[in-house]
Scaffold this active site. Sequence first.
Site, PDB file in Angstrom:
ATOM      1  N   LEU A 155       0.845  -1.199   0.000  1.00  0.00           N
ATOM      2  CA  LEU A 155       0.000   0.000   0.000  1.00  0.00           C
ATOM      3  C   LEU A 155       0.882   1.252   0.000  1.00  0.00           C
ATOM      4  O   LEU A 155       1.097   1.869   1.021  1.00  0.00           O
ATOM      5  CB  LEU A 155      -0.904  -0.033   1.237  1.00  0.00           C
ATOM      6  N   HIS A 156       1.390   1.593  -1.177  1.00  0.00           N
ATOM      7  CA  HIS A 156       2.252   2.782  -1.239  1.00  0.00           C
ATOM      8  C   HIS A 156       1.393   4.038  -1.335  1.00  0.00           C
ATOM      9  O   HIS A 156       0.167   3.960  -1.426  1.00  0.00           O
ATOM     10  CB  HIS A 156       3.230   2.678  -2.407  1.00  0.00           C
ATOM     11  N   LEU A 157       2.068   5.158  -1.306  1.00  0.00           N
ATOM     12  CA  LEU A 157       1.349   6.420  -1.158  1.00  0.00           C
ATOM     13  C   LEU A 157       0.409   6.720  -2.330  1.00  0.00           C
ATOM     14  O   LEU A 157      -0.688   7.232  -2.154  1.00  0.00           O
ATOM     15  CB  LEU A 157       2.366   7.552  -0.987  1.00  0.00           C
TER      16      LEU A 157
END
Lengths: 89, 429
Positions: A14-16
């Site tokens: 879950l990256h930005l």
Amino acid sequence: MALRTAHIGDPVGLHLRAASRIVQVAKQFECDIRIAYSGVETNAKSILGLASLVARHRDPIDVIAVGPDEAEALDALVHLIEVELAEEA
Amino acid sequence: MQRWRGISASPGLVIAPAKTWRRAALRVDWRTPPGGDAAHERERLERALEMTRAELSSLRSQLRQQLGEEQAQILDAQLLILEDEDFLSVVDRAIESERLSAEAAFTRAMAEALIPLDLRGDGLFRERMTDFRDVEQRVVRALTGGSDPVPQLDEACILVTPQLTPSETAALDLAHVRGFCVDEGGHTGHTAIIARSLGVPAVVGLRDFSGRVEDGVDLAIDGATGEVMVDPDAATLRRFEVRIRRRRQAEERLLRIRDVAAETTDGRRVELSANIELPQEVDLALANGARGIGLVRTEYFYLSTSHLPSEEEQVASYRDLLERVGDAPVIFRALDVGGDKLLAAMGGMREYNPFLGLRGARFLLSHPEILHTQLRALYRASRYGSMKIMFPMVCDLEELRAFQSEAAAVRDVCTARATNSTPNSSSGS
């Protein structure tokens, strides 16, 4: 109330940028949407809240929606998390 | 050797050591603002958020144009913070119940929000912190209008920095700057304008370059392609030097025809003038054979400060420019703002479809205090050279007449005041 579990499709986790997409999609719905992962629960419409989750590839996260359009919201978010973000990665 | 690619902002080839510079952390005053009240602080915050949103949105559309939608999405998280209701309600509460200033409330709420991220400490999360800290800096800067001391440059270098505001650029000792590498920005940003006017190469839009390059390491940059080589190897250096030499030879060939008359084949003489923005550009223009300055865009004098430049400051700048030009004719265009160029000094006004709205002539006529100050400064400086004044974006005869009568009134006052001098100017549009 509706609840579904989605598995992170993006190999990076879950990256930005993924978190931003979730917020953008969540905001299209009227219902309250919470995301719970590993004992932490946060507002799906808050980028700072989502950014505090460290979910990795294939981790299960719970999406909980309460409100008139809760079913549609869950459909859209689960699809986004499991499929769309995996394809774009 | 490492190879980076950014956006070309100003052409040219150069090899020089990197001078990295990062703006110092902003200082926030934690005391309750004197005489300030919660409503006022909330209003300030609202304005600062709006300014930051405009900044980030324009950055986003630049990135989108130059690198595509996917790269542009990097900025979405930052934009979303500005409308994060959970977060903003924490800020609001601090303003309301603890009487904190807007900047103190925002800074503290951000510090609290980042605690869970700080505790993890892996790479992905440090990246997030940087992004969020960047938003914080922008908002606090918008609130305080403060700019920080710029680095001392005492030898030739390529300035490497995350971002450069116009006021910081203006404060730099540009004589030592051989090139720019900036993480942010696009082809039309002010770093590009400055670099082109100085005739030095610049590469912008380098993402996180400034954080990954060591101070003092050699850089070879090609401003035309946006290529940056870190610690170039011998073969690359040789290739670069050959290209630099060829470029110089080509320039020398062009200089040889510099003084040939600018004439069409049927013998019509053309006046070859240069368009400029900075006084320093005069030297470059004249050295390359310009016979005059056809257009001085005066926006830069306004954009390089966070306040409106005073009459005295403007007289000094215009005088400097005119003295550099000498006897050749110079046409100053009155301030052309509005549209995409918002005045930071005015807190950035916003309207729908700004390109067609209150800009140029309409802006000036509806802000007589700005127009009069500039006209007074221009007339006072006019005795140091030969100048004309141009009015920007005039739509109809009425606007032209309005300008002419404003200009005549200001000129008469200036002439009356300076009875022992002879203003040497005329106006046109």
